[in-house]
Design an enzyme around this catalytic site. Structure first.
Site, mmCIF file in Angstrom:
data_model
loop_
_atom_site.group_PDB
_atom_site.id
_atom_site.type_symbol
_atom_site.label_atom_id
_atom_site.label_comp_id
_atom_site.label_asym_id
_atom_site.label_seq_id
_atom_site.Cartn_x
_atom_site.Cartn_y
_atom_site.Cartn_z
ATOM 1 N N ARG A 30 1.904 -7.763 -1.291
ATOM 2 C CA ARG A 30 2.223 -8.396 -0.009
ATOM 3 C C ARG A 30 3.133 -7.564 0.889
ATOM 4 N NH1 ARG A 30 4.265 -13.362 0.360
ATOM 5 N NH2 ARG A 30 2.867 -13.870 2.068
ATOM 6 N N TYR A 34 1.137 -6.888 4.210
ATOM 7 C CA TYR A 34 1.497 -7.801 5.293
ATOM 8 C C TYR A 34 2.907 -7.612 5.831
ATOM 9 C CZ TYR A 34 -2.241 -10.222 2.781
ATOM 10 O OH TYR A 34 -3.394 -10.530 2.126
ATOM 11 N N CYS A 61 3.611 5.899 -6.461
ATOM 12 C CA CYS A 61 3.615 7.140 -5.677
ATOM 13 C C CYS A 61 2.822 7.013 -4.383
ATOM 14 C CB CYS A 61 3.102 8.318 -6.505
ATOM 15 S SG CYS A 61 4.130 8.671 -7.926
ATOM 16 N N GLU A 62 2.907 5.878 -3.748
ATOM 17 C CA GLU A 62 2.266 5.632 -2.463
ATOM 18 C C GLU A 62 3.361 5.375 -1.439
ATOM 19 O OE1 GLU A 62 -0.890 5.872 -1.904
ATOM 20 O OE2 GLU A 62 -1.837 5.636 -3.858
ATOM 21 N N TYR A 91 1.360 -16.172 -4.040
ATOM 22 C CA TYR A 91 0.115 -15.497 -4.375
ATOM 23 C C TYR A 91 0.324 -14.223 -5.188
ATOM 24 C CZ TYR A 91 -1.727 -18.742 -1.013
ATOM 25 O OH TYR A 91 -2.071 -19.883 -0.356
#
Length: 134
Positions: A30, A34, A61-62, A91
Protein backbone atom coordinates in the site's frame (compact mmCIF):
# COMPACT_ATOMS: atom_id res chain seq x y z
CA UNK A 1 -0.58 -4.93 13.50
CA UNK A 2 2.50 -5.78 11.48
CA UNK A 3 5.68 -6.72 13.31
CA UNK A 4 9.06 -6.34 11.60
CA UNK A 5 12.62 -7.22 12.60
CA UNK A 6 15.33 -4.70 11.74
CA UNK A 7 17.90 -6.33 9.43
CA UNK A 8 20.26 -3.40 8.94
CA UNK A 9 20.68 0.26 9.88
CA UNK A 10 22.41 2.66 7.52
CA UNK A 11 23.40 6.26 8.11
CA UNK A 12 24.01 8.18 4.89
CA UNK A 13 26.56 10.93 4.37
CA UNK A 14 23.67 13.33 3.80
CA UNK A 15 22.38 12.72 7.34
CA UNK A 16 19.51 10.43 6.32
CA UNK A 17 19.09 7.20 8.25
CA UNK A 18 17.48 3.99 7.05
CA UNK A 19 16.23 0.93 8.90
CA UNK A 20 15.85 -2.07 6.59
CA UNK A 21 13.34 -4.63 7.84
CA UNK A 22 12.47 -8.24 7.05
CA UNK A 23 9.35 -7.31 5.08
CA UNK A 24 8.36 -4.55 2.76
CA UNK A 25 6.31 -4.14 -0.37
CA UNK A 26 5.67 -7.88 -0.60
CA UNK A 27 3.72 -7.97 2.66
CA UNK A 28 2.35 -4.42 2.47
CA UNK A 29 2.33 -2.86 -1.01
CA UNK A 30 0.00 0.00 0.00
CA UNK A 31 2.71 2.64 0.68
CA UNK A 32 4.32 1.94 -2.72
CA UNK A 33 1.06 1.67 -4.66
CA UNK A 34 -1.11 4.31 -3.03
CA UNK A 35 1.15 6.43 -0.85
CA UNK A 36 -0.51 5.08 2.31
CA UNK A 37 1.14 6.38 5.46
CA UNK A 38 1.75 4.48 8.67
CA UNK A 39 3.26 5.05 12.07
CA UNK A 40 5.87 2.74 13.52
CA UNK A 41 7.12 2.20 17.05
CA UNK A 42 9.86 0.12 18.62
CA UNK A 43 8.83 -2.81 20.79
CA UNK A 44 10.62 -5.32 22.98
CA UNK A 45 13.25 -3.15 24.64
CA UNK A 46 13.18 0.12 26.55
CA UNK A 47 13.81 3.17 24.39
CA UNK A 48 16.24 5.21 26.47
CA UNK A 49 18.19 6.87 23.65
CA UNK A 50 17.16 10.15 22.09
CA UNK A 51 15.21 9.80 18.87
CA UNK A 52 16.29 10.25 15.28
CA UNK A 53 14.42 10.21 11.97
CA UNK A 54 14.58 6.99 9.97
CA UNK A 55 13.05 5.83 6.73
CA UNK A 56 11.85 2.29 7.39
CA UNK A 57 12.51 0.43 4.15
CA UNK A 58 11.82 -3.08 2.93
CA UNK A 59 14.19 -5.77 1.80
CA UNK A 60 13.38 -5.70 -1.91
CA UNK A 61 15.96 -3.22 -3.24
CA UNK A 62 13.28 -1.17 -5.00
CA UNK A 63 13.15 2.62 -4.83
CA UNK A 64 9.48 2.47 -3.81
CA UNK A 65 9.98 -0.11 -1.06
CA UNK A 66 9.50 2.35 1.80
CA UNK A 67 7.06 1.42 4.56
CA UNK A 68 7.38 4.57 6.70
CA UNK A 69 9.18 7.84 5.95
CA UNK A 70 10.73 10.03 8.65
CA UNK A 71 9.80 7.75 11.56
CA UNK A 72 10.90 8.97 15.00
CA UNK A 73 12.81 5.98 16.39
CA UNK A 74 15.56 5.52 18.97
CA UNK A 75 18.87 6.81 17.61
CA UNK A 76 20.53 3.59 18.80
CA UNK A 77 18.27 1.41 16.64
CA UNK A 78 20.14 -1.76 15.66
CA UNK A 79 19.71 -5.03 13.77
CA UNK A 80 17.48 -7.44 15.67
CA UNK A 81 15.23 -4.71 17.10
CA UNK A 82 11.49 -5.12 16.56
CA UNK A 83 9.27 -2.47 15.03
CA UNK A 84 5.48 -2.53 15.17
CA UNK A 85 3.13 -0.88 12.72
CA UNK A 86 -0.02 -0.75 14.89
CA UNK A 87 -2.52 -0.10 12.08
CA UNK A 88 -1.11 -1.90 9.07
CA UNK A 89 -4.27 -1.75 7.01
CA UNK A 90 -7.28 -3.96 6.47
CA UNK A 91 -5.97 -5.31 3.17
CA UNK A 92 -2.39 -6.07 4.15
CA UNK A 93 -2.82 -9.84 4.27
CA UNK A 94 -4.99 -10.10 1.16
CA UNK A 95 -2.60 -7.92 -0.87
CA UNK A 96 0.57 -9.73 0.27
CA UNK A 97 2.55 -11.49 -2.44
CA UNK A 98 5.70 -13.53 -2.89
CA UNK A 99 7.45 -10.65 -4.67
CA UNK A 100 11.14 -11.50 -5.27
CA UNK A 101 10.39 -14.94 -3.79
CA UNK A 102 10.04 -13.54 -0.29
CA UNK A 103 7.48 -15.66 1.52
CA UNK A 104 4.33 -14.12 2.90
CA UNK A 105 4.38 -13.51 6.65
CA UNK A 106 2.62 -15.46 9.34
CA UNK A 107 -0.67 -14.26 10.79
CA UNK A 108 -1.37 -14.69 14.49
CA UNK A 109 -4.11 -13.75 16.93
CA UNK A 110 -3.23 -12.47 20.39
CA UNK A 111 -5.67 -12.49 23.28
CA UNK A 112 -5.15 -12.29 27.03
CA UNK A 113 -1.39 -12.63 26.60
CA UNK A 114 -1.66 -15.79 24.51
CA UNK A 115 -0.82 -16.16 20.85
CA UNK A 116 -2.43 -18.47 18.32
CA UNK A 117 -0.97 -19.01 14.87
CA UNK A 118 -3.65 -18.61 12.18
CA UNK A 119 -1.49 -18.75 9.04
CA UNK A 120 2.11 -19.97 9.07
CA UNK A 121 4.93 -18.09 7.35
CA UNK A 122 5.50 -19.14 3.75
CA UNK A 123 8.81 -20.96 3.31
CA UNK A 124 11.28 -21.76 0.53
CA UNK A 125 9.94 -25.32 0.66
CA UNK A 126 6.49 -23.96 -0.21
CA UNK A 127 7.96 -22.43 -3.38
CA UNK A 128 9.83 -25.62 -4.24
CA UNK A 129 6.65 -27.69 -3.81
CA UNK A 130 5.03 -25.70 -6.63
CA UNK A 131 7.82 -26.44 -9.13
CA UNK A 132 6.98 -29.00 -11.79
CA UNK A 133 10.23 -28.94 -13.80
CA UNK A 134 13.19 -31.24 -13.39
Amino acid sequence: MALYRVLAVKHGADGRAFAAVDGGMSDNPRPALYGSTYHVRPVGRPATAPTARFDVVGRHCEAGDVLVRDAELPADLRPGDLLAVPAAGAYQVSMASAYNLVGRPAVAAVRDGRIRLLIRRETVEDFRAREVGR
